[in-house]
Design an enzyme around this catalytic site. Structure first.
Site, PDB file in Angstrom:
ATOM      1  N   GLY A  15       1.927   6.146  -6.442  1.00 42.00           N
ATOM      2  CA  GLY A  15       1.594   5.333  -5.273  1.00 42.00           C
ATOM      3  C   GLY A  15       0.345   4.519  -5.553  1.00 42.00           C
ATOM      4  N   ASP A 107      -1.615  12.905  -9.182  1.00 42.04           N
ATOM      5  CA  ASP A 107      -1.324  14.166  -9.874  1.00 42.04           C
ATOM      6  C   ASP A 107      -0.068  14.087 -10.740  1.00 42.04           C
ATOM      7  OD1 ASP A 107       0.166  13.902  -7.545  1.00 42.04           O
ATOM      8  OD2 ASP A 107       0.242  16.059  -7.155  1.00 42.04           O
ATOM      9  N   THR A 130      -5.489   8.159  -6.046  1.00 43.87           N
ATOM     10  CA  THR A 130      -4.422   8.405  -5.079  1.00 43.87           C
ATOM     11  C   THR A 130      -5.041   8.526  -3.700  1.00 43.87           C
ATOM     12  OG1 THR A 130      -2.841  10.030  -4.228  1.00 43.87           O
ATOM     13  CG2 THR A 130      -4.500  10.883  -5.726  1.00 43.87           C
ATOM     14  N   ASP A 132      -3.991  10.300  -1.462  1.00 48.85           N
ATOM     15  CA  ASP A 132      -3.836  11.692  -1.001  1.00 48.85           C
ATOM     16  C   ASP A 132      -5.048  12.570  -1.340  1.00 48.85           C
ATOM     17  OD1 ASP A 132      -1.400  10.978  -0.049  1.00 48.85           O
ATOM     18  OD2 ASP A 132      -0.213  12.256  -1.371  1.00 48.85           O
ATOM     19  N   ASP A 134      -5.396  14.503  -3.740  1.00 44.06           N
ATOM     20  CA  ASP A 134      -4.919  15.855  -4.066  1.00 44.06           C
ATOM     21  C   ASP A 134      -5.001  16.163  -5.558  1.00 44.06           C
ATOM     22  OD1 ASP A 134      -2.962  14.020  -4.707  1.00 44.06           O
ATOM     23  OD2 ASP A 134      -1.294  15.208  -3.949  1.00 44.06           O
ATOM     24  N   ARG A 176       1.772  13.843   1.503  1.00 43.90           N
ATOM     25  CA  ARG A 176       3.037  14.564   1.301  1.00 43.90           C
ATOM     26  C   ARG A 176       2.808  16.059   1.256  1.00 43.90           C
ATOM     27  NH1 ARG A 176       6.059  11.262  -2.996  1.00 43.90           N
ATOM     28  NH2 ARG A 176       3.951  11.326  -3.829  1.00 43.90           N
TER      29      ARG A 176
HETATM   30  N1  LIG Z   1       6.320  16.567 -14.396  1.00 42.77           N
HETATM   31  C1  LIG Z   1       6.290  15.299 -14.853  1.00 42.77           C
HETATM   32  N2  LIG Z   1       6.623  15.034 -16.138  1.00 42.77           N
HETATM   33  C2  LIG Z   1       6.580  13.776 -16.613  1.00 42.77           C
HETATM   34  N3  LIG Z   1       6.238  12.714 -15.875  1.00 42.77           N
HETATM   35  C3  LIG Z   1       5.895  12.912 -14.598  1.00 42.77           C
HETATM   36  C4  LIG Z   1       5.890  14.214 -14.014  1.00 42.77           C
HETATM   37  N4  LIG Z   1       5.509  14.103 -12.713  1.00 42.77           N
HETATM   38  C5  LIG Z   1       5.301  12.790 -12.506  1.00 42.77           C
HETATM   39  N5  LIG Z   1       5.525  12.073 -13.622  1.00 42.77           N
HETATM   40  C6  LIG Z   1       5.469  10.620 -13.785  1.00 42.77           C
HETATM   41  O1  LIG Z   1       4.427  10.069 -13.010  1.00 42.77           O
HETATM   42  C7  LIG Z   1       4.971   9.156 -12.056  1.00 42.77           C
HETATM   43  C8  LIG Z   1       4.116   9.145 -10.828  1.00 42.77           C
HETATM   44  O2  LIG Z   1       4.116  10.433 -10.214  1.00 42.77           O
HETATM   45  P1  LIG Z   1       4.098  10.574  -8.638  1.00 42.77           P
HETATM   46  O3  LIG Z   1       4.051  12.024  -8.336  1.00 42.77           O
HETATM   47  O4  LIG Z   1       5.238   9.797  -8.060  1.00 42.77           O
HETATM   48  O5  LIG Z   1       2.796   9.786  -8.174  1.00 42.77           O
HETATM   49  P2  LIG Z   1       1.244  10.147  -8.342  1.00 42.77           P
HETATM   50  O6  LIG Z   1       0.886  10.001  -9.764  1.00 42.77           O
HETATM   51  O7  LIG Z   1       0.578   9.119  -7.501  1.00 42.77           O
HETATM   52  O8  LIG Z   1       1.070  11.552  -7.831  1.00 42.77           O
HETATM   53  C9  LIG Z   1       6.396   9.648 -11.855  1.00 42.77           C
HETATM   54  O9  LIG Z   1       7.238   8.661 -11.324  1.00 42.77           O
HETATM   55  C10 LIG Z   1       6.771  10.022 -13.269  1.00 42.77           C
HETATM   56  O10 LIG Z   1       7.075   8.883 -14.022  1.00 42.77           O
HETATM   57  O1  LIG Z   2       5.596   4.690  -0.880  1.00 46.02           O
HETATM   58  P1  LIG Z   2       6.429   5.884  -1.223  1.00 46.02           P
HETATM   59  O2  LIG Z   2       6.988   5.831  -2.590  1.00 46.02           O
HETATM   60  O3  LIG Z   2       7.450   6.149  -0.166  1.00 46.02           O
HETATM   61  O4  LIG Z   2       5.497   7.152  -1.254  1.00 46.02           O
HETATM   62  C1  LIG Z   2       4.875   7.688  -0.127  1.00 46.02           C
HETATM   63  C2  LIG Z   2       3.902   8.731  -0.600  1.00 46.02           C
HETATM   64  O5  LIG Z   2       2.912   8.141  -1.416  1.00 46.02           O
HETATM   65  C3  LIG Z   2       1.620   8.527  -0.971  1.00 46.02           C
HETATM   66  O6  LIG Z   2       1.130   7.475  -0.160  1.00 46.02           O
HETATM   67  C4  LIG Z   2       0.675   8.692  -2.117  1.00 46.02           C
HETATM   68  O7  LIG Z   2       1.138   9.716  -2.958  1.00 46.02           O
HETATM   69  P2  LIG Z   2       0.965   9.648  -4.520  1.00 46.02           P
HETATM   70  O8  LIG Z   2      -0.458   9.287  -4.775  1.00 46.02           O
HETATM   71  O9  LIG Z   2       1.322  11.021  -4.982  1.00 46.02           O
HETATM   72  O10 LIG Z   2       1.860   8.594  -5.054  1.00 46.02           O
HETATM   73  C5  LIG Z   2       1.866   9.782  -0.133  1.00 46.02           C
HETATM   74  O11 LIG Z   2       0.866  10.040   0.810  1.00 46.02           O
HETATM   75  C6  LIG Z   2       3.183   9.439   0.499  1.00 46.02           C
HETATM   76  O12 LIG Z   2       3.885  10.600   0.856  1.00 46.02           O
HETATM   77 MG   LIG Z   3       0.665  12.539  -6.035  1.00 47.25          MG
END
Ligand SMILES: Nc1ncnc2c1ncn2[C@@H]1O[C@H](COP(=O)(O)OP(=O)(O)O)[C@@H](O)[C@H]1O
Ligand SMILES: O=P(O)(O)OC[C@H]1O[C@](O)(COP(=O)(O)O)[C@@H](O)[C@@H]1O
Ligand SMILES: [Mg+2]
Length: 326
Positions: A15, A107, A130, A132, A134, A176
């Site tokens: 995000g 994360d 992020t 969040d 988190d 989330r």
């Molecule tokens: N367990 C994982 N193993 C490999 N890549 C991951 C894993 N978790 C997340 N990613 C990669 O990081 C991207 C972003 O993770 P996401 O959880 O959607 O957002 P954020 O980094 O903001 O928490 C995912 O779309 C994926 O490409």
């Molecule tokens: O815009 P999307 O893909 O629906 O994602 C929404 C989610 O992304 C966030 O805004 C940010 O989360 P991440 O930083 O893990 O991507 C959450 O608070 C929310 O649940």
């Molecule tokens: Mg996240």
């Protein structure tokens, strides 16, 4: 002993968060300062796999500090979760002569970064960003301060209309799996109750809290993190409406306005400090780490420690939020 990092790849992932552009700018300025070339990778891990590479220099980033979103664009990429996807990513890095990768994201993005570093001989460093908040090991993530301020501003406005109509509002905010936005915006906006994913609070508690207040003639705001454990916000509101028929209840979902907007001063400064420090740590030979802020100082810690733990809401803040709830 410093090692000769000559060429880095830079991406934003997950995000988007206000301040990502400020972090991009900081990384690029630090690279120029230390004579390192930078390749921007578009749309996070998707662009890494697809070879969506572009050159970056500080002149192309003039005016980027005050802009929300990410000029490099971002994505959630399923393919990077697979070994095949990461193998393709590594091949593209090798072909472009990139010897270190800087990942700005949340994360999930840091989990992906840790895997890539473990599997292939490329230096990787993470920068926490992020809304969040988190991510374990840092006092703050880039974007969180701006998002929380956006939420407070929105709730202040809703409060005006809620008070004028003696209404009870349920307001859903992002988060989330984490309640940082709800808890801190809830305290700052003077919410009557705060529901977070980390602590289950039965609907009965909320109903009891308003029933005992003789609130039919006053306004109240319940702030609810989207990941809370009481079902959807609409269900929460309709249960409350059935049990408190005298209350005029409305629901408001703040949604993606929380992710946009010009970054706050705190987020810009955080992004600047972490971006520069990431490049300096790479030059010191570090890899597999995340740069962070702890007790107001920059530091770094292993990605493996970061991704295996969840930051906890402070019990002191939860207690304060209950005392201040009106
Ligand atoms: N367990 C994982 N193993 C490999 N890549 C991951 C894993 N978790 C997340 N990613 C990669 O990081 C991207 C972003 O993770 P996401 O959880 O959607 O957002 P954020 O980094 O903001 O928490 C995912 O779309 C994926 O490409
Ligand atoms: O815009 P999307 O893909 O629906 O994602 C929404 C989610 O992304 C966030 O805004 C940010 O989360 P991440 O930083 O893990 O991507 C959450 O608070 C929310 O649940
Ligand atoms: Mg996240």
């Amino acid at each position: 002993m410093e090692r000769p990092i000559k060429h880095i790849g830079l991406l934003t992932s997950g995000g988007d968060a206000p301040g990502m552009n400020a972090a991009i700018r900081a990384v690029v300025c630090a690279c120029e300062h230390y004579n390192i070339s930078v390749t921007g990778i578009k749309a996070g891990y998707q662009g890494l796999i697809n070879g969506w590479f572009t050159s970056l220099d500080s002149h192309s980033l003039i005016h980027s500090l005050c802009r929300g979103g990410t000029l490099l664009k971002s994505a959630r990429c399923q393919a990077f979760r697979t070994q095949e996807g990461r193998a393709q990513a590594w091949q593209n890095l090798q072909q472009s002569g990139i010897d270190a990768l800087v990942v700005i994201g949340g994360d999930g993005s840091l989990t992906g970064a840790a895997l890539l570093e473990q599997e292939y001989p490329v230096a990787v460093i993470g920068i926490p960003a992020t809304i969040d908040n988190d991510i374990f090991g840092t006092d703050a993530c880039i974007g969180y301060d701006t998002a929380t301020n956006t939420v407070v501003e929105a709730i202040d406005k809703i409060h005006d209309t809620a008070a004028s109509h003696n209404r009870l509002f349920f307001i859903e905010v992002m988060g989330r799996n984490s309640g940082f936005i709800a808890l801190n915006a809830g305290i700052a906006a003077g919410c009557s109750a705060i529901l977070v994913p980390e602590h289950y609070q039965p609907v009965d508690d909320i109903i009891e809290r308003f029933a005992s207040c003789d609130m039919a003639g006053d306004a109240g705001i319940v702030i609810v993190a989207e990941g809370h454990q009481n079902g959807g916000i609409a269900e929460l509101a309709s249960i409350t409406a059935r049990r408190l028929p005298d209350f005029d209840i409305r629901v408001s979902i703040l949604g993606h306005i929380q992710r946009g907007g010009s970054p706050s001063c705190a987020d810009r400064v955080l992004a600047g400090r972490l971006g520069v420090y990431a490049i300096e740590q790479l030059r010191r030979g570090e890899s597999g780490t995340m740069v962070a802020l702890q007790h107001q100082l920059v530091c770094s810690l292993p990605l493996h420690d970061v991704i295996q733990q969840q930051p906890a809401l402070q019990t002191e803040q939860l207690r304060v939020s209950r005392i201040l709830a009106m």
